[in-house]
Scaffold this motif. Structure first.
Motif, PDB file in Angstrom:
ATOM      1  N   HIS A   1      -0.135  87.473  -5.630  1.00 14.12           N
ATOM      2  CA  HIS A   1      -0.302  87.146  -4.216  1.00 14.12           C
ATOM      3  C   HIS A   1       0.373  85.816  -3.862  1.00 14.12           C
ATOM      4  N   ASN A   2       0.498  84.925  -4.825  1.00 11.86           N
ATOM      5  CA  ASN A   2       1.044  83.591  -4.567  1.00 11.86           C
ATOM      6  C   ASN A   2       2.431  83.351  -5.153  1.00 11.86           C
ATOM      7  N   VAL A   3       3.040  84.351  -5.739  1.00 10.68           N
ATOM      8  CA  VAL A   3       4.306  84.154  -6.439  1.00 10.68           C
ATOM      9  C   VAL A   3       5.421  83.651  -5.510  1.00 10.68           C
ATOM     10  N   SER A   4       5.387  84.005  -4.253  1.00  5.92           N
ATOM     11  CA  SER A   4       6.431  83.561  -3.327  1.00  5.92           C
ATOM     12  C   SER A   4       6.384  82.058  -3.061  1.00  5.92           C
ATOM     13  N   GLN A   5       5.277  81.412  -3.372  1.00  3.84           N
ATOM     14  CA  GLN A   5       5.146  79.975  -3.112  1.00  3.84           C
ATOM     15  C   GLN A   5       6.097  79.146  -3.965  1.00  3.84           C
ATOM     16  N   GLN A   6       6.617  79.744  -5.043  1.00  4.63           N
ATOM     17  CA  GLN A   6       7.485  78.989  -5.936  1.00  4.63           C
ATOM     18  C   GLN A   6       8.754  78.491  -5.242  1.00  4.63           C
ATOM     19  N   ILE A   7       9.180  79.151  -4.162  1.00  6.67           N
ATOM     20  CA  ILE A   7      10.403  78.700  -3.495  1.00  6.67           C
ATOM     21  C   ILE A   7      10.194  77.409  -2.708  1.00  6.67           C
ATOM     22  N   TYR A   8       8.946  77.024  -2.476  1.00  4.08           N
ATOM     23  CA  TYR A   8       8.651  75.846  -1.677  1.00  4.08           C
ATOM     24  C   TYR A   8       8.202  74.635  -2.494  1.00  4.08           C
ATOM     25  N   VAL A   9       7.924  74.813  -3.771  1.00  2.00           N
ATOM     26  CA  VAL A   9       7.340  73.720  -4.548  1.00  2.00           C
ATOM     27  C   VAL A   9       8.294  73.237  -5.639  1.00  2.00           C
ATOM     28  N   ALA A  10       8.001  72.064  -6.139  1.00  2.00           N
ATOM     29  CA  ALA A  10       8.800  71.474  -7.216  1.00  2.00           C
ATOM     30  C   ALA A  10       8.686  72.339  -8.470  1.00  2.00           C
ATOM     31  N   PRO A  11       9.758  72.403  -9.261  1.00  2.00           N
ATOM     32  CA  PRO A  11       9.737  73.230 -10.474  1.00  2.00           C
ATOM     33  C   PRO A  11       8.590  72.898 -11.421  1.00  2.00           C
TER      34      PRO A  11
ATOM     35  N   ALA B   1       5.642  71.832 -10.650  1.00  2.00           N
ATOM     36  CA  ALA B   1       4.393  72.366 -10.089  1.00  2.00           C
ATOM     37  C   ALA B   1       4.298  73.866 -10.361  1.00  2.00           C
ATOM     38  N   TRP B   2       5.394  74.571 -10.161  1.00  2.00           N
ATOM     39  CA  TRP B   2       5.376  76.021 -10.416  1.00  2.00           C
ATOM     40  C   TRP B   2       5.178  76.303 -11.902  1.00  2.00           C
ATOM     41  N   GLU B   3       5.786  75.502 -12.737  1.00  2.00           N
ATOM     42  CA  GLU B   3       5.625  75.676 -14.184  1.00  2.00           C
ATOM     43  C   GLU B   3       4.165  75.466 -14.587  1.00  2.00           C
ATOM     44  N   ALA B   4       3.509  74.494 -13.966  1.00  2.00           N
ATOM     45  CA  ALA B   4       2.087  74.250 -14.244  1.00  2.00           C
ATOM     46  C   ALA B   4       1.247  75.457 -13.838  1.00  2.00           C
TER      47      ALA B   4
ATOM     48  N   TYR C   1       1.741  74.118  -1.539  1.00  2.00           N
ATOM     49  CA  TYR C   1       0.958  73.313  -2.481  1.00  2.00           C
ATOM     50  C   TYR C   1      -0.537  73.576  -2.311  1.00  2.00           C
ATOM     51  N   GLU C   2      -0.986  73.683  -1.066  1.00  2.00           N
ATOM     52  CA  GLU C   2      -2.397  73.989  -0.820  1.00  2.00           C
ATOM     53  C   GLU C   2      -2.785  75.331  -1.433  1.00  2.00           C
ATOM     54  N   ARG C   3      -1.939  76.326  -1.239  1.00  2.00           N
ATOM     55  CA  ARG C   3      -2.242  77.653  -1.775  1.00  2.00           C
ATOM     56  C   ARG C   3      -2.264  77.657  -3.294  1.00  2.00           C
ATOM     57  N   LEU C   4      -1.378  76.873  -3.911  1.00  2.00           N
ATOM     58  CA  LEU C   4      -1.358  76.831  -5.373  1.00  2.00           C
ATOM     59  C   LEU C   4      -2.584  76.109  -5.927  1.00  2.00           C
TER      60      LEU C   4
END
Length: 182
Positions: free
Chosen positions: A103-113, A115-118, A60-63
């Protein structure tokens, strides 16, 4: 083209990510196996949460950082160079956004859908706005013309796409923290 040092760095990072995911996968598959002399915890309880929660919060911090870095004000200050044309600036900003996203695409596995959609939405909206404004200007005009119009557009909006995405990401992170403390 990336140098051999950059490729080596990318390979090391990719290897580390694979190792972490592999380790987490093993940990999640064997919830009763905690290792060492520690007593086994109930499946799905604290040890798993103690490993995953920090990764989720870091994601979440990285996003939030990503969303801030692709805001027009931040992009313009980072990308703009003396002598840039509108086309140079457009290419530079879009490339920067795509690079940051990759660079941040892998973060999607850790966050709520949501949040990733946003994150995906703010990326696409920002690129679209840059491209639409750039198309209205002569490609060889000074980059200041593009920068000025982008900033004016965002100043007249009540909330920018980056602000909205940051709010969604922050809300999802707060919800995660509430769940973790319950």
């Amino acid at each position: 083209m990336p140098s051999s040092q950059e490729l080596l760095f990318i390979l090391i990072i990719a290897g580390a990510v694979v190792l972490v995911i592999w380790t987490l996968k093993d940990t999640l598959k064997k919830p009763g196996k905690t290792g060492g002399d520690k007593p086994a915890a109930e499946p799905g309880k604290r040890p798993q949460q103690d490993v995953v929660l920090p990764l989720q919060l870091q994601a979440y911090e990285r996003l939030v950082l990503f969303v801030e870095r692709i805001s027009p004000q931040s992009l313009i200050s980072r990308v703009n160079q003396p002598g840039f044309s509108v086309l140079d600036m457009q290419i530079g900003m879009v490339s920067s956004i795509k690079s940051e996203f990759d660079h941040n695409v892998s973060q999607q596995i850790y966050v709520a859908p949501e949040a990733w959609e946003a994150v995906k939405t703010v990326k696409e909206q920002t690129i679209s706005i840059i491209n639409q404004i750039a198309l209205k200007l002569p490609p060889d005009a000074p980059s200041i013309e593009l920068n000025k119009q982008i900033l004016e557009l965002f100043m007249h909006q009540k909330e920018s796409p980056s602000d909205i995405a940051a709010e969604i990401i922050n809300a999802a992170a707060r919800q995660l923290m509430r769940q973790a403390s319950a």
